[in-house]
Design a protein around this motif. Structure first.
Motif: not given
Length: 204
Positions: A6-24, A136-144
């Motif tokens: 499982l991979t994705g660029g920084i700010g793409a939301g990979k951690s949330e996908v990882s969390r969901l997969l673990a919950s399944y 989108t990645q840039l916006d998440r990194l700066v804003r969130l």
């Protein structure tokens, strides 16, 4: 056992996908978390980092000063390469230990931010890429995450391009929209992974 990268660029939301997969029910092996563990105080990993970069990368309590080290390595590809040469073998060994401990019928998801950069796709039965537009990645990194825009752009530039990541993908999860749209997409991928795992377990 089905081994998934499982991979994705920084700010793409990979951690949330990882969390969901673990919950399944996936067995998630998080390379970022392991990378932190292998350089905790008292570890050979931290000693090696200090030997390479000097004591200035230590915080007052003796732990690794990550922002300080990040400022060094993300501004200099050669220094980043030196850090990776220390940390990556340690992460690889620990990941292999955790994978070996999983059940024979498990779906093991290796959460690897630099999967594409390090040419690791052949190690997995399937690769899932979490995709978002660079803006989108840039916006998440700066804003969130509160990153300065220059730092965020530097982190993004140090990673593979969007096209390079997508070229490694067997499955792509589009995460350009709101979080509420993500769960159904991840659930769909999970069902596909379960089907592939069942195929693997069937006798020839």
């Amino acid at each position: 056992m089905l081994k998934v990268g499982l991979t994705g660029g920084i700010g793409a939301g990979k951690s949330e996908v990882s969390r969901l997969l673990a919950s399944y029910g996936a067995v998630v092996i998080d390379s970022d978390r392991i990378a932190r563990e292998v350089v905790e105080p008292g570890t050979p990993g931290l000693a090696a980092v200090v030997a390479e970069f000097g004591k200035s990368v230590l915080a007052a309590d003796g732990s690794l000063d990550r922002p300080k080290l990040g400022g060094i390595v993300f501004a200099d590809p050669e220094r980043l390469k030196a850090l990776n040469a220390i940390v990556h073998p340690l992460v690889r060994d620990r990941s292999a230990q955790l994978e070996a401990a999983a059940a024979d019928d498990a779906i093991v998801v290796h959460d690897v931010p630099l999967l594409t950069e390090n040419g690791l796709a052949p190690l997995f039965d399937l690769v899932v890429v979490v995709d978002a537009a660079p803006q989108t990645q840039l916006d998440r990194l700066v804003r969130l995450r509160g990153m300065a825009e220059d730092e965020a752009r530097s982190r993004m530039a140090a990673q593979a391009s969007r096209d390079q990541r997508l070229a490694t993908a067997d499955f792509v999860i589009d995460n350009d929209g709101p979080l509420a749209d993500l769960e159904p997409r991840v659930r769909e991928i999970w069902e596909a992974l379960r089907e592939r795992a069942r195929d693997l377990s069937r006798p020839n």
